[in-house]
Write a protein that holds these residues in place. Structure first.
Motif, PDB file in Angstrom:
ATOM      1  N   LYS A   1      62.325  37.001  52.563  1.00 17.66           N
ATOM      2  CA  LYS A   1      62.935  37.514  53.789  1.00 17.66           C
ATOM      3  C   LYS A   1      63.811  38.726  53.503  1.00 17.66           C
ATOM      4  O   LYS A   1      63.755  39.730  54.217  1.00 17.66           O
ATOM      5  N   VAL A   2      64.628  38.645  52.462  1.00 19.83           N
ATOM      6  CA  VAL A   2      65.497  39.775  52.107  1.00 19.83           C
ATOM      7  C   VAL A   2      64.657  41.002  51.772  1.00 19.83           C
ATOM      8  O   VAL A   2      64.930  42.113  52.241  1.00 19.83           O
ATOM      9  N   ALA A   3      63.631  40.811  50.949  1.00 22.12           N
ATOM     10  CA  ALA A   3      62.782  41.930  50.538  1.00 22.12           C
ATOM     11  C   ALA A   3      62.098  42.574  51.743  1.00 22.12           C
ATOM     12  O   ALA A   3      62.018  43.804  51.851  1.00 22.12           O
ATOM     13  N   THR A   4      61.625  41.744  52.667  1.00 24.27           N
ATOM     14  CA  THR A   4      60.930  42.260  53.851  1.00 24.27           C
ATOM     15  C   THR A   4      61.862  43.071  54.741  1.00 24.27           C
ATOM     16  O   THR A   4      61.522  44.182  55.177  1.00 24.27           O
TER      17      THR A   4
ATOM     18  N   GLN B   1      59.863  50.166  49.248  1.00 22.43           N
ATOM     19  CA  GLN B   1      59.068  49.014  48.827  1.00 22.43           C
ATOM     20  C   GLN B   1      59.956  48.077  48.012  1.00 22.43           C
ATOM     21  O   GLN B   1      60.217  48.306  46.836  1.00 22.43           O
ATOM     22  N   CYS B   2      60.431  47.049  48.665  1.00 26.59           N
ATOM     23  CA  CYS B   2      61.303  46.067  48.011  1.00 26.59           C
ATOM     24  C   CYS B   2      60.546  44.750  47.877  1.00 26.59           C
ATOM     25  O   CYS B   2      59.960  44.261  48.836  1.00 26.59           O
ATOM     26  N   GLU B   3      60.550  44.195  46.683  1.00 21.66           N
ATOM     27  CA  GLU B   3      59.850  42.943  46.420  1.00 21.66           C
ATOM     28  C   GLU B   3      60.856  41.854  46.052  1.00 21.66           C
ATOM     29  O   GLU B   3      61.998  42.152  45.676  1.00 21.66           O
ATOM     30  N   PRO B   4      60.449  40.588  46.153  1.00 20.60           N
ATOM     31  CA  PRO B   4      61.366  39.490  45.813  1.00 20.60           C
ATOM     32  C   PRO B   4      61.977  39.618  44.422  1.00 20.60           C
ATOM     33  O   PRO B   4      63.132  39.256  44.217  1.00 20.60           O
ATOM     34  N   LYS B   5      61.213  40.148  43.462  1.00 21.92           N
ATOM     35  CA  LYS B   5      61.759  40.281  42.110  1.00 21.92           C
ATOM     36  C   LYS B   5      62.905  41.292  42.073  1.00 21.92           C
ATOM     37  O   LYS B   5      63.828  41.171  41.258  1.00 21.92           O
ATOM     38  N   HIS B   6      62.853  42.296  42.967  1.00 23.48           N
ATOM     39  CA  HIS B   6      63.948  43.258  43.041  1.00 23.48           C
ATOM     40  C   HIS B   6      65.210  42.591  43.586  1.00 23.48           C
ATOM     41  O   HIS B   6      66.324  42.876  43.135  1.00 23.48           O
ATOM     42  N   VAL B   7      65.014  41.708  44.555  1.00 28.50           N
ATOM     43  CA  VAL B   7      66.146  40.953  45.108  1.00 28.50           C
ATOM     44  C   VAL B   7      66.767  40.080  44.018  1.00 28.50           C
ATOM     45  O   VAL B   7      67.986  40.000  43.874  1.00 28.50           O
ATOM     46  N   ASP B   8      65.908  39.441  43.248  1.00 29.85           N
ATOM     47  CA  ASP B   8      66.379  38.577  42.162  1.00 29.85           C
ATOM     48  C   ASP B   8      67.184  39.378  41.141  1.00 29.85           C
ATOM     49  O   ASP B   8      68.255  38.948  40.693  1.00 29.85           O
TER      50      ASP B   8
END
Length: 265
Positions: free
Chosen positions: A30-33, A42-49
């Motif tokens: 959700k955060v990445a989206t 382009q944000c992916e879940p791994k970037h959030v992590d």
């Protein structure tokens, strides 16, 4: 982006999507989206992590400084307070710590919700990959348990009774876990709801400028710098607009005290 990440994760924690030491996988998605859509990146879940790990490091520094001898804490301003001598000594040893001293810590409440509990217990949040792995393992475990229960029911009345007791015991444990999550949500509810409410209100920059510039007792340049600071910190600006005239004047005075302080190098 960092502010948005913390706001969303704080809301996710309130919804129960952080049942223990880590967020559910869908929270990272959700955060990445939302970041990708708002900032056209382009944000992916791994970037959030990865960014969450950076937030954890900052929280660790804040916690350490708050507990150091000679360091104070202003809970109203969310600020670590130190004397000039202590400031000079700390910054000389750790130059990057100057941003944590005698300055309001932006998004402190959200950080408390998102990473505070993990750091306090020494239980660091797992990575996005770990979350996915755990969820898959949990699904497999549930499937195996169901198969085991099916086999047990075919062994006779006595075995069936024992299996029923085990299922009831698991249900009670789940009820206790759900109750614990509910209590935790209530404890952090006030702060998270306040953050959520502020984030939904769109900031009127023109109205903010008008309110800042009409504060008496300060020159135009000082008020202009205070306005620029508020615009760069949207959550802080919204909180400023919610204050009455007297509290706004006090805020500006605190801003002057913090940002016009020049430590001796």
């Amino acid at each position: 982006m960092s502010h948005m990440l913390l706001e969303i994760l704080a809301e996710e924690a309130l919804k129960g999507n952080k049942p223990s030491s880590t967020f559910r996988a869908e929270s990272f998605v959700k955060v990445a989206t939302e970041i990708s859509q708002k900032f056209n990146v382009q944000c992916e879940p791994k970037h959030v992590d990865n960014h969450l790990k950076t937030v954890k490091k900052e929280w660790g520094i804040i916690t350490k400084l708050k507990n150091k001898s000679g360091f104070g804490w202003d809970d109203c301003l969310k600020m670590i307070t130190v004397s000039k001598d202590v400031y000079d000594e700390e910054v000389k040893a750790h130059p990057n710590h100057n941003k944590y001293l005698n300055k309001k810590l932006d998004m402190y409440e959200a950080m408390t919700i998102v990473v505070g509990k993990d750091m306090a217990t020494g239980n660091y949040a797992k990575s996005y990959a770990d979350v996915n792995l755990e969820e898959n393992t949990e699904e497999q475990s549930i499937s195996i348990e169901n198969e085991g229960e099916y086999e047990e029911t075919s062994k006779g009345k006595e075995t069936s009774s024992s299996s029923t007791q085990k299922r009831q015991h698991r249900k009670r444990n789940r009820m206790y876990e759900d109750d614990g999550v509910e209590k935790l949500s209530k404890q952090i509810g006030d702060v998270a709801l306040a953050i959520q409410s502020l984030s939904k209100n769109q900031l009127d920059v023109n109205a903010l400028y008008a309110e800042v510039m009409k504060i008496e007792g300060f020159d135009e340049i000082t008020l202009g710098e205070a306005f620029d600071h508020l615009v760069q910190n949207e959550m802080l600006a919204k909180a400023f607009m919610a204050k009455n005239a007297n509290l706004r004047k006090i805020w500006v005075q605190n801003f002057v005290n913090q940002h016009y302080y020049r430590p001796v190098c």
